[in-house]
Design a protein around this motif. Structure first.
Motif, short mmCIF file in Angstrom:
data_model
loop_
_atom_site.label_atom_id
_atom_site.label_comp_id
_atom_site.label_asym_id
_atom_site.label_seq_id
_atom_site.Cartn_x
_atom_site.Cartn_y
_atom_site.Cartn_z
N TYR A 16 30.63 -6.03 29.17
CA TYR A 16 31.97 -6.92 28.58
C TYR A 16 31.80 -8.23 27.76
O TYR A 16 31.32 -8.74 28.46
CB TYR A 16 33.60 -6.52 29.02
CG TYR A 16 34.74 -6.89 27.96
CD1 TYR A 16 35.21 -5.38 26.95
CD2 TYR A 16 34.61 -8.48 27.68
CE1 TYR A 16 36.29 -6.16 26.64
CE2 TYR A 16 35.86 -8.51 27.59
CZ TYR A 16 37.16 -7.24 26.70
OH TYR A 16 37.54 -7.16 25.53
N GLU A 17 31.83 -7.93 26.34
CA GLU A 17 31.64 -9.88 25.83
C GLU A 17 32.77 -10.09 24.70
O GLU A 17 32.49 -11.42 24.48
CB GLU A 17 30.31 -9.47 25.74
CG GLU A 17 28.53 -9.32 26.67
CD GLU A 17 27.67 -9.76 25.91
OE1 GLU A 17 26.47 -10.48 25.81
OE2 GLU A 17 26.64 -8.34 25.22
N LYS A 18 33.40 -10.10 24.76
CA LYS A 18 34.36 -10.06 24.47
C LYS A 18 35.31 -11.44 24.51
O LYS A 18 35.39 -11.67 26.47
CB LYS A 18 35.36 -9.00 23.88
CG LYS A 18 34.41 -8.50 23.35
CD LYS A 18 35.48 -7.24 22.49
CE LYS A 18 34.94 -5.78 21.58
NZ LYS A 18 35.71 -4.63 21.33
N MET A 84 37.40 -3.99 32.09
CA MET A 84 38.45 -3.09 30.94
C MET A 84 38.02 -3.33 30.10
O MET A 84 39.07 -2.77 28.76
CB MET A 84 39.20 -2.76 32.44
CG MET A 84 39.27 -1.52 33.13
SD MET A 84 40.14 -0.68 34.00
CE MET A 84 40.21 0.11 32.99
N GLY A 85 38.89 -4.74 30.02
CA GLY A 85 39.55 -5.22 28.79
C GLY A 85 39.92 -6.51 28.93
O GLY A 85 40.46 -6.86 29.85
N PHE A 123 42.12 -5.95 16.10
CA PHE A 123 40.87 -6.73 16.02
C PHE A 123 39.70 -6.22 16.97
O PHE A 123 40.03 -7.02 17.95
CB PHE A 123 41.30 -8.21 15.85
CG PHE A 123 42.27 -8.73 14.93
CD1 PHE A 123 42.33 -9.98 13.70
CD2 PHE A 123 43.85 -8.69 14.82
CE1 PHE A 123 42.67 -10.24 13.10
CE2 PHE A 123 44.02 -9.68 13.86
CZ PHE A 123 43.54 -9.66 13.27
N PHE A 124 39.20 -5.05 16.37
CA PHE A 124 38.19 -4.79 17.81
C PHE A 124 37.41 -5.63 17.75
O PHE A 124 36.98 -5.45 19.08
CB PHE A 124 37.70 -3.36 16.96
CG PHE A 124 38.79 -2.48 15.92
CD1 PHE A 124 39.55 -1.62 17.49
CD2 PHE A 124 39.07 -1.75 14.81
CE1 PHE A 124 40.59 -0.76 17.04
CE2 PHE A 124 40.28 -1.00 15.34
CZ PHE A 124 40.66 -0.08 15.47
N ASN A 125 37.13 -6.73 17.40
CA ASN A 125 35.72 -7.69 17.95
C ASN A 125 36.53 -8.60 18.75
O ASN A 125 36.08 -8.83 20.13
CB ASN A 125 35.54 -8.46 16.91
CG ASN A 125 34.55 -7.66 15.83
OD1 ASN A 125 33.84 -6.53 15.83
ND2 ASN A 125 34.14 -8.05 14.63
N HIS A 126 37.74 -8.50 19.51
CA HIS A 126 38.49 -9.03 19.85
C HIS A 126 39.56 -8.21 21.14
O HIS A 126 40.60 -8.84 22.17
CB HIS A 126 39.58 -10.41 19.59
CG HIS A 126 38.46 -11.25 18.85
ND1 HIS A 126 37.91 -12.41 19.67
CD2 HIS A 126 38.32 -11.99 17.43
CE1 HIS A 126 37.52 -12.92 18.97
NE2 HIS A 126 38.14 -12.98 17.13
#
Length: 167
Positions: A16-18, A84-85, A123-126
């Protein structure tokens, strides 16, 4: 999250790199890992429902160095397949206003009666979902984690809303 669910989650784990744009990251932590997660600043959040609760790591702790070799808390969490996010409330919602349309996917939700209509931007990139009720002004806009946005979307569909693409 039960240990069998955590182990299943970890089988397909992707680093997870966001950037953290909410209060922190939601974590998948096994019972025997909880003390180390807590030592690095992790917090337990008891759920109001029947699921128990979950661990999360505050955003301000993610860049703490935990080893002399430069390992950060975020690196350690990724190495142990825990992130997980996004978790919690958004820190800077203004960054998601007036952005280029190529940065999000947009849908509309509507009912055939006079209930509010929504424009939803993912905003899937974030891992951010932005719910915009039409005709209610910017103050009514909600910024949710992607997980919470999906739940909100599913609730709207279950309550009779229909999806419209490119609203």
């Amino acid at each position: 999250m039960k240990s069998k669910d955590i182990k299943k989650f970890r089988k397909t784990y992707v680093k997870y790199e966001k950037e953290c744009v909410f209060d922190g990251y939601k974590l998948a932590v096994l019972f025997d890992e909880k003390d180390e997660v807590k030592r690095y600043g992790g917090r337990w959040h008891p759920n109001d429902g029947h699921e128990g609760g979950h661990w999360w790591m505050p955003e301000k702790k993610l860049l703490d160095q935990i080893h002399d070799n430069g390992t950060l808390v975020r690196d350690w969490l990724n190495d142990n397949e825990m992130i997980m996010g996004q978790y919690g409330n958004i820190q800077n919602p203004q960054r998601f206003n007036d952005v280029d349309e190529s940065f999000y996917t947009e849908y509309g939700l509507y009912k055939s009666n006079n209930e509010p209509r929504f424009k939803i931007q993912f905003f899937f990139n974030h891992d951010v979902a932005k719910f915009i009720p039409t005709g209610m002004g910017e103050l009514a806009t909600e910024y949710l984690t992607l997980e919470d946005g999906r739940k909100r979307w599913d609730e709207a569909i279950a309550n009779g809303y229909n999806r419209v693409e490119n609203s």
